[in-house]
Design an enzyme around this catalytic site. Structure first.
Site, mmCIF file in Angstrom:
data_model
loop_
_atom_site.group_PDB
_atom_site.id
_atom_site.type_symbol
_atom_site.label_atom_id
_atom_site.label_comp_id
_atom_site.label_asym_id
_atom_site.label_seq_id
_atom_site.Cartn_x
_atom_site.Cartn_y
_atom_site.Cartn_z
ATOM 1 C CB SER A 1 -0.901 0.013 1.239
ATOM 2 O OG SER A 1 -1.533 1.270 1.393
ATOM 3 C CE1 TYR A 61 -3.852 -2.129 5.010
ATOM 4 C CE2 TYR A 61 -3.217 0.161 4.658
ATOM 5 C CZ TYR A 61 -3.577 -1.073 4.148
ATOM 6 O OH TYR A 61 -3.668 -1.258 2.790
#
Length: 257
Positions: A142, A155
């Protein structure tokens, strides 16, 4: 670009980027093994995949990547069915909101177990088979792993770890001609944020706001990420390893917000 005769294993293939990637690989001639926890949705994924012209059919493996026995099952069933593995796409992952003051160790452990530990384990088991085929790995990271952002600490940490895992394993496996790369998507329209706790109204507002955080003025689609995954997995990228490819509409070059 072709994947004729190639076997591609995709985790988290019941929806989103994993589902779309399976369709793209199958369209280019690959035999795909799709894995996830929801059998019905995995079978829906395969219905959208072009059938192989020769050899064994596509394969569904119902499994939880955080379960060690299931991880072994994923590799064992793929090799038993196809006899080889050419591409591993580590796509399974979860997202949850949470700042340092609001998060918990339970959340941290849950995210790291899914987004990092499971990738480490599955890749360990896949590597001997990838060495035989001089195959390659594409990790789905990501843009959050490359830049600071608020309220998704665990995350973001997990994706930073995945980026470093990509680079280190690429260096280790290069002498054996196994390439390892990653894509780093920006905000992509999938179900991951809703699963992380957003309702429909909040999600629509989130997507509208995120247009301003991407240089191209919009969020991305799963199709745009899948094309990057296929490129890195293909012979077109034969001299690329250890790369983290931003597919983020220019978010990586903008000032943090």
């Amino acid at each position: 670009m072709t994947f004729e005769g190639k076997v591609v294993l995709i985790t988290g293939a019941s929806s989103g980027i994993g589902e779309d990637s399976a369709q793209h690989f199958a369209q280019k001639g690959a035999k795909v093994a799709v894995t996830g926890r929801n059998e019905a949705r995995l079978r829906e994924t395969l219905k959208k995949c072009k059938a192989p012209e020769s050899g064994r059919s596509h394969l569904v493996i119902v499994a939880d990547v955080t379960n060690e026995d299931d991880v072994k099952k994923i590799i064992n069933e793929t090799i038993a069915h196809f006899g080889q593995l050419d591409v591993l796409v580590n796509n399974a992952g979860i997202f949850e909101w949470g700042s340092l003051e609001e998060t918990s160790l339970e959340q941290y452990d849950k995210i790291m177990k899914t987004n990092v530990r499971s990738v480490y384990h599955l890749t360990m088991l896949a590597v001997p088979h990838l060495i035989k085929t001089k195959g390659n790995i594409v990790n789905i990271s990501s843009i959050s792993g490359t830049r600071a952002s608020s309220n998704c600490l665990a995350y973001s940490m997990s994706k930073s770890a995945l980026d470093q895992f990509t680079k280190c394993t690429a260096l280790e496996l290069a002498p054996k001609q196994v390439r390892v790369n990653a894509v780093n998507p920006g905000v992509i329209i999938t179900e991951i944020h809703k699963r992380g706790g957003m309702d429909d109204t909040a999600y629509e507002a989130f997507l509208e706001n995120e247009k301003n955080t991407h240089a191209l003025g919009r969020v991305g689609t799963v199709d745009e990420v899948s094309k990057g995954i296929l490129f890195l997995a293909s012979e077109e990228a034969s001299f690329i390893t250890g790369a983290n490819l931003p597919i983020c509409g220019g978010r990586h070059i903008m000032c943090p917000r």
